[in-house]
Scaffold this motif. Structure first.
Motif, mmCIF file in Angstrom:
data_model
loop_
_atom_site.group_PDB
_atom_site.id
_atom_site.type_symbol
_atom_site.label_atom_id
_atom_site.label_comp_id
_atom_site.label_asym_id
_atom_site.label_seq_id
_atom_site.Cartn_x
_atom_site.Cartn_y
_atom_site.Cartn_z
ATOM 1 N N VAL A 155 7.134 -2.307 -49.805
ATOM 2 C CA VAL A 155 5.819 -2.955 -49.954
ATOM 3 C C VAL A 155 5.358 -2.875 -51.408
ATOM 4 O O VAL A 155 4.877 -3.868 -51.984
ATOM 5 N N ALA A 156 5.496 -1.706 -52.017
ATOM 6 C CA ALA A 156 5.044 -1.526 -53.402
ATOM 7 C C ALA A 156 5.867 -2.380 -54.368
ATOM 8 O O ALA A 156 5.310 -2.947 -55.322
ATOM 9 N N ARG A 157 7.147 -2.486 -54.141
ATOM 10 C CA ARG A 157 7.982 -3.321 -55.024
ATOM 11 C C ARG A 157 7.665 -4.804 -54.851
ATOM 12 O O ARG A 157 7.649 -5.551 -55.832
ATOM 13 N N PHE A 158 7.397 -5.198 -53.607
ATOM 14 C CA PHE A 158 7.142 -6.614 -53.355
ATOM 15 C C PHE A 158 5.801 -7.074 -53.933
ATOM 16 O O PHE A 158 5.709 -8.125 -54.575
ATOM 17 N N PHE A 159 4.756 -6.276 -53.712
ATOM 18 C CA PHE A 159 3.431 -6.683 -54.178
ATOM 19 C C PHE A 159 3.085 -6.128 -55.562
ATOM 20 O O PHE A 159 2.080 -6.526 -56.144
ATOM 21 N N GLY A 160 3.915 -5.232 -56.070
ATOM 22 C CA GLY A 160 3.601 -4.619 -57.364
ATOM 23 C C GLY A 160 3.616 -5.590 -58.528
ATOM 24 O O GLY A 160 2.850 -5.425 -59.493
ATOM 25 N N THR A 161 4.486 -6.589 -58.448
ATOM 26 C CA THR A 161 4.517 -7.624 -59.498
ATOM 27 C C THR A 161 4.103 -8.946 -58.851
ATOM 28 O O THR A 161 4.894 -9.596 -58.164
ATOM 29 N N ASP A 162 2.866 -9.333 -59.056
ATOM 30 C CA ASP A 162 2.305 -10.530 -58.415
ATOM 31 C C ASP A 162 2.591 -11.758 -59.270
ATOM 32 O O ASP A 162 1.912 -12.009 -60.266
ATOM 33 N N ARG A 163 3.601 -12.532 -58.854
ATOM 34 C CA ARG A 163 3.920 -13.776 -59.563
ATOM 35 C C ARG A 163 3.527 -15.011 -58.765
ATOM 36 O O ARG A 163 3.629 -16.130 -59.266
ATOM 37 N N ILE A 164 3.088 -14.795 -57.514
ATOM 38 C CA ILE A 164 2.839 -15.940 -56.634
ATOM 39 C C ILE A 164 1.411 -16.449 -56.770
ATOM 40 O O ILE A 164 1.188 -17.670 -56.938
#
Length: 271
Positions: A155-164
């Protein structure tokens, strides 16, 4: 000058002067030695007598209790005596994989706390859970989600870098709205346990962006506007990092939220 017999007069050289008889024979010498010893001991005996008299006078002034104290039994004395503080319980050492996982969360600047272990009848179990409150320094999980650490790391890796979000809005994700983390329940009322029962699933009901925009999955999950496109991109990007991705259109049970989990599969299951 001569002294009367029996007096304690010591002549020069430390010898006793002769008495009235003036005899210098053996008897006179023995008597003289005895008299000399008596004269030497007399001050010491006088001092002892005075000390004894003083001790007796002091003892007379001390008030003694009417009854002597009764000794306590050993067990009672030990029970009443203060006990030394016990040593704190040793902190349970986490397995190496759990320690590595937590170190990785800190590297991502995620915020989490240790949660209580779970073991319930029916198979629900979570030995070393964490309560994830921030996926990164800027993205909150609200309310905090109790998860298995490896799932929290995904979860932290997926949402940690918000490019969407920046692709669709002049804003970034501020809050991920958690609909369910750990919960001991089966899948759809059946007999098989859900991944939620092991802390390996996160349900998301929507997002709040940094500009205050609210994007609910139920409202925009199947629309055509920028919010719907944002949600579709989130859903597509999650397929891979998460092994299971479900949401509106999958079935009626997922019409109002996304379901992301980390169940072990040969290939991701995304519908």
């Amino acid at each position: 000058m001569r002294h009367r017999s029996g007096s304690c007069s010591i002549g020069r050289g430390g010898r006793q002067e002769r008495g009235d008889h003036g005899s210098d024979g053996p008897r006179a010498t023995g008597a003289s030695s005895l008299l000399n010893l008596t004269c030497l001991l007399r001050p010491l005996l006088t001092a002892c007598a005075l000390s004894l008299a003083a001790c007796q006078a002091f003892a007379a002034d001390v008030e003694l209790p009417a009854q002597a104290p009764i000794p306590q039994a050993r067990e009672e004395a030990l029970r009443r005596s203060p006990r030394p503080p016990g040593k704190p319980a040793a902190k349970q050492l986490l397995p190496a994989a759990e320690q590595t996982c937590r170190a990785a969360l800190r590297d991502l600047q995620a915020s989490f706390a240790e949660a209580a272990p779970v073991e319930k009848k029916g198979g629900c179990a979570l030995q070393h859970p964490v309560e994830l409150s921030f996926a990164s320094r800027h993205i909150r999980i609200e309310p905090p989600a109790v998860l298995d650490c490896q799932t929290a790391l995904v979860v932290a890796r997926f949402f940690g870098t918000d490019r969407i979000a920046p692709k669709h809005f002049r804003a970034a994700i501020k809050t991920v709205h958690n609909a369910s983390g750990y919960v001991c329940r089966p899948i759809g009322g059946g007999r098989n346990l859900s991944e939620h029962a092991f802390g390996r699933a996160l349900d998301i009901s929507g997002f709040t962006l940094s500009d205050g925009r609210q994007i609910a999955v139920q409202q925009h999950g199947r629309g055509q506007g920028p919010e719907a496109k944002f949600l579709r991109d989130i859903r597509e990007a999650a397929c891979g990092p998460f092994s299971t991705v479900l949401g509106p259109g999958t079935d009626a049970a997922h019409a109002d939220h996304f379901h992301f989990d980390t169940k072990k599969r040969r290939a991701p299951y995304c519908r």
